[in-house]
Every structure is written in C-alpha cells, then in structure tokens.
Design an enzyme around this catalytic site. Structure first.
Site, short mmCIF file in Angstrom:
data_model
loop_
_atom_site.label_atom_id
_atom_site.label_comp_id
_atom_site.label_asym_id
_atom_site.label_seq_id
_atom_site.Cartn_x
_atom_site.Cartn_y
_atom_site.Cartn_z
N ASP A 1 98.47 87.72 95.91
CA ASP A 1 98.40 88.92 95.08
C ASP A 1 98.59 90.13 96.01
O ASP A 1 99.55 90.16 96.77
CB ASP A 1 97.06 88.96 94.32
CG ASP A 1 96.93 90.15 93.38
OD1 ASP A 1 97.52 90.11 92.29
OD2 ASP A 1 96.23 91.12 93.74
N HIS B 1 97.89 82.86 87.76
CA HIS B 1 97.94 83.86 88.83
C HIS B 1 97.13 83.49 90.06
O HIS B 1 97.46 83.91 91.17
CB HIS B 1 97.44 85.20 88.30
CG HIS B 1 97.47 86.29 89.31
ND1 HIS B 1 98.63 86.71 89.92
CD2 HIS B 1 96.45 87.04 89.85
CE1 HIS B 1 98.35 87.68 90.79
NE2 HIS B 1 97.05 87.89 90.77
#
Length: 312
Positions: A91, A290
């Site tokens: 991320d 994610h």
C-alpha cells in the site's frame, strides 16, 4: 535519524530486509512474514512509519512528503549499521519502497511492492486529476480536507478499522467486482461500508486489538501522507521519466481496489516492457483483496523468499 524516532520490530540475522506497511496499518501487518523470512536467512525489520503507531508524529503536514519518507528508510538502514537493504512495501509502503530504490539505488539490493505498482510520474498533480475525474468524490480528495476524515475515523477507532479491513478484503465481494472508492456528498467514507458480524478468516480479533492500539492517538499523521500527494508530484519532477533500476518484484490481488484505479490496469500490463529490472511478470493472486501479505501470506512469503534469495 531524519529528525524522527521510529519504533521497529526486528528479528533474525543475515541480509537486511526492511518491510514498510501501508494505510491504515502498522508494523504488525507483516507479522506473518517475520518467521518465514528469518528462517530463510534474513534480518527482518518492520518500522511503524512516521505518523503511525509508536513512532513520532510531526505536527507539520509538510513533514510527510515522499522525500521525508524515503529519508526515514535511508536513516533506518544506516541506524541499523547497514549500507544496503532489500526494501519491501505494501500500500503506501510500496511507493516509499519504490522511491527509495529510485532515489537511492546505491542503498537498495532489491525492491518489492505489494498492491501499488512502480511509480511512473503522471503529467498532472494526482489530487487535481482525481478531483476533476470524480467531482471531488475520490477518497484521496476526501482525505485532503483538513480534520474531516480525521474526526470520522477517530470517532470509533475499532469500528473504523473493522470496516476498513473487512470491506477491502478479497472475501468481501462474491462476484469479484472492484469499485472505485468514492464518497458521496454529505457522507463520510465509512457510511457505505458494512460493519461485519464476523471478521475475515485471515484477520483475527488479536490483529484488530493490535491495530486499534496503534491508532489510539488518532489518524492525522497517517492522513497527512495523502495531503502531500500533489506536493510529491512537484518534488519528484527531477525524476520524471526515470525508471527503477534495481531488481524488482510486484505482487497484487485481483480483487484489490488499488490496481483498479484509473490507468493502473494498463500500467500493470505494460510493466514488463517499461521496467527491464522487473524480476518476473507481476504476480497476480486470484481472490486476493487489498491486504496482500495478510490475506495470502504463503504465496507472498514464497515469492519474496525466492526473490530475495536470487539476489542474496
């Protein structure tokens, strides 16, 4: 060290591997990587990055630029008594890892990014571009409003994090459809996220406890990273068109919202041609959302160890 003190978790001996977490996370997001990587012969260090957990939280928004974040990694490597390291990020940690390799290739043995692909600087500031494309509804623009997301997320930290991690998990969508993260006018980001009765299988109550504690002082430091997106675009102008030259690995989930951002699928398809240093074609994990290294630790660990051993 670059004007801030960073809390770290550390284990093992051997070549140094620095693991950089994303939003809204902490060093704990890598806890499933420590054992396998140290057993493979590496020294593993995961910091709480600036603005997070038990690390320092500068008050000045400008103290969270990409140059500050890369400086933290450089300072950390040096403070650990090393001259070079492998740098791995997920991320927001991925852009920090990629830019560390781009700006200080002399200190990076190899670089791996999870979720966020390597940086190719666009032709216009990202906040302005997303504001124009989505009429101010994109979550970057919501985060850029001083104090707004800060207050929403801090109202009930545990619920905020439970919603975040559940909604962006690969198990959240039965169809696999990935939607753009947009906030409707007059609403907060959490309004559209269901509050699950049961956490995803890979995310335990103990994980949630650790994460909730790390945000006990709020989200402002973490959100300040997003408030520097346009500034980062300005600061990186000297590297426009530059390509990461160090050996590189990219891993992402096919249900992750980030690789579905506008223009990103096309970039990922072109990566092997754009980046000669790419160690292998991007590794796409089916059914993964994610939270790459937490959702699919076995595949991520295997790929990282193979990559790291190839350069060790």
């Amino acid at each position: 060290m670059n004007g801030v003190r960073l809390h770290i978790a550390e284990q093992g001996d051997g070549p140094l591997v620095v693991l950089l977490h994303g939003f809204p996370e902490s060093w704990h997001s890598w806890h499933r990587q420590f054992g396998p990587l140290t057993e493979a012969g590496f020294r593993v260090v995961a910091p709480d990055q600036r603005g997070y957990g038990r690390s320092d939280r500068p008050d000045d928004v400008d103290a969270y630029s990409i140059l500050h974040l890369v400086g933290d990694v450089v300072g950390l490597i040096q403070a650990l008594g090393e001259e070079k390291a492998y740098v791995v990020g997920h991320d927001w940690g991925a852009p920090v890892a990629w830019h560390t390799a781009l700006l200080r290739p002399d200190m990076v043995l190899g670089v791996a990014g999870l979720s966020v692909p390597p940086p190719f600087r666009g032709t216009q500031p990202p906040l302005a571009a997303m504001d124009k494309r989505f009429g101010g509804r994109f979550y970057w623009n919501y985060f850029n409003r001083t104090g707004v997301a800060d207050a929403e997320f801090a109202r009930d930290v545990r619920t905020t994090l439970r919603k975040f991690f559940s909604s962006a998990s690969g198990s959240a969508s039965e169809t696999g459809e990935v939607k753009q993260p947009l906030i409707e006018p007059g609403q907060g980001w959490l309004a559209s996220m269901p509050d699950p009765e049961v956490l995803p299988e890979w995310f335990t109550e103990d994980d949630l406890d650790a994460l909730t504690e790390s945000f006990s002082e709020g989200f402002t430091g973490a959100l300040n990273w997003y408030r520097n997106l346009d500034r980062n675009w300005e600061l990186t102008a000297p590297w426009h068109g530059a390509v990461v030259s160090r050996p590189a690995l990219y891993i992402y989930g096919d249900r992750d919202l980030v690789p579905a951002f506008p223009g990103t699928p096309e970039l990922i398809e072109r990566l092997p041609a754009l980046m000669p240093s790419l160690w292998r074609e991007p590794l796409k994990l089916p059914g993964c959302g994610h939270w790459t290294q937490q959702e699919r630790p076995d595949e991520v660990n295997a790929a990282l160890i193979e990559f790291l051993r190839a350069g060790a």
